[in-house]
Enzyme design. Sequence first.
Site, PDB file in Angstrom:
ATOM      1  N   ASP A 209       0.860  -1.211   0.000  1.00 28.94           N
ATOM      2  CA  ASP A 209       0.000   0.000   0.000  1.00 28.94           C
ATOM      3  C   ASP A 209       0.886   1.248   0.000  1.00 28.94           C
ATOM      4  O   ASP A 209       2.088   1.153   0.194  1.00 28.94           O
ATOM      5  CB  ASP A 209      -0.875   0.005   1.259  1.00 28.94           C
ATOM      6  CG  ASP A 209      -0.015  -0.046   2.517  1.00 28.94           C
ATOM      7  OD1 ASP A 209       0.323  -1.161   2.954  1.00 28.94           O
ATOM      8  OD2 ASP A 209       0.373   1.021   3.027  1.00 28.94           O
ATOM      9  N   ASP A 211       0.521   3.698   2.274  1.00 29.66           N
ATOM     10  CA  ASP A 211       0.307   4.354   3.559  1.00 29.66           C
ATOM     11  C   ASP A 211      -0.679   5.517   3.339  1.00 29.66           C
ATOM     12  O   ASP A 211      -1.555   5.403   2.465  1.00 29.66           O
ATOM     13  CB  ASP A 211       1.650   4.778   4.182  1.00 29.66           C
ATOM     14  CG  ASP A 211       1.541   4.900   5.699  1.00 29.66           C
ATOM     15  OD1 ASP A 211       0.904   4.035   6.310  1.00 29.66           O
ATOM     16  OD2 ASP A 211       2.064   5.868   6.265  1.00 29.66           O
TER      17      ASP A 211
HETATM   18  N1  LIG Z   1       1.271   1.318   5.673  1.00 24.42           N
HETATM   19  C1  LIG Z   1       1.878   0.477   6.501  1.00 24.42           C
HETATM   20  N2  LIG Z   1       2.368   0.924   7.690  1.00 24.42           N
HETATM   21  C2  LIG Z   1       3.016   0.066   8.521  1.00 24.42           C
HETATM   22  N3  LIG Z   1       3.210  -1.231   8.263  1.00 24.42           N
HETATM   23  C3  LIG Z   1       2.727  -1.704   7.117  1.00 24.42           C
HETATM   24  N4  LIG Z   1       2.773  -2.930   6.587  1.00 24.42           N
HETATM   25  C4  LIG Z   1       2.154  -2.897   5.409  1.00 24.42           C
HETATM   26  N5  LIG Z   1       1.702  -1.649   5.137  1.00 24.42           N
HETATM   27  C5  LIG Z   1       2.046  -0.884   6.188  1.00 24.42           C
END
Ligand SMILES: Nc1ncnc2[nH]cnc12
Length: 293
Positions: A209, A211
């Site tokens: 992703d 974030d």
């Molecule tokens: N956005 C994210 N923040 C922290 N850990 C993750 N693992 C996978 N995506 C993440």
Amino acid sequence: MSEWTIGIIGGSGLYQTDALEEAQWIAVDTPWGRPSDELLIGRIHGVKFVFLPRHGRSHRLPPSDVNARANIDALKRAGCTDVLALSAIGSLKEELTPGTFVVADQFIDRTFARERSFFGPGVVAHVPMADPVCPRLSDLAAGAADAAEAKVARGATYLAMEGPQLSTRAESRLYRQWGADVIGMTAMPEARLAREAELPYALVGMVTDYDCWRGDGDDVDITDILSQLQDNAATAQKLIAELATGLPKQRLPSPIDTVLDTALITPPAGRDPALMAKLDAICGRVRSRQEGE
Ligand SMILES: Nc1ncnc2[nH]cnc12
Ligand SMILES: CSC[C@H]1O[C@H](OP(=O)(O)O)[C@H](O)[C@@H]1O
């Protein structure tokens, strides 16, 4: 020269591996408590592999409760020479698209609620962490990810957060300003402990992703993460098999194999025998070498 035994720490979505021949789950206990699960031990093309699911096979451990000391000790005890960690990560860079396999070479540690050292009162060690990953294993892992037909990015700074909640938008944007490329919750203190255990360590993060820094109404959502995790896990299975194919036949020594020779600063006479006993797997090599002097 010697044989490789590769430890694989499987992250979210990667709870076992089909690549192993004659694989068996083996329970291991350690002086630091129980590792996240049993170890799956087997061979690929004759090379011994030891697989450990970081959150347990049923994903019952949140990041703060992963006993990284027990995990690293168990892998060392099982004879691992090197450890490759596989992790789900969020991307803090536009070009690191979901599905990219990112070979990290630096870490920023923002974790605060975890045991971060095997050493302590009675036995003091200061291992160097300037270059926290093993360049040789990282290269081999990047080559294996290429061979598995992943999109690969080499060299990245991984920010380890405590979690389990995801970041606020302000945090996510701050981490970008700090120069972090990707974010996750588990590589620290795992990488520190691997170094203390004299285990060359590499981390391949698999982007799930973006974030929440983009703020485009498309913020990270656990459903998207889980669906991308499944695609990434299928490629990660191929990566593990390709790693076995790409390893040089014999393992040349790494400087990380003997890092405690200089890092362990308490002289033999001053060491606490009870802690030394607990450290049997971690610094048994140094102890027998020094006691033989
Ligand atoms: N956005 C994210 N923040 C922290 N850990 C993750 N693992 C996978 N995506 C993440
Ligand atoms: C379900 S995504 C969040 C979770 O996944 C990552 O764990 P791992 O590194 O073991 O794959 C991330 O760090 C979080 O713990």
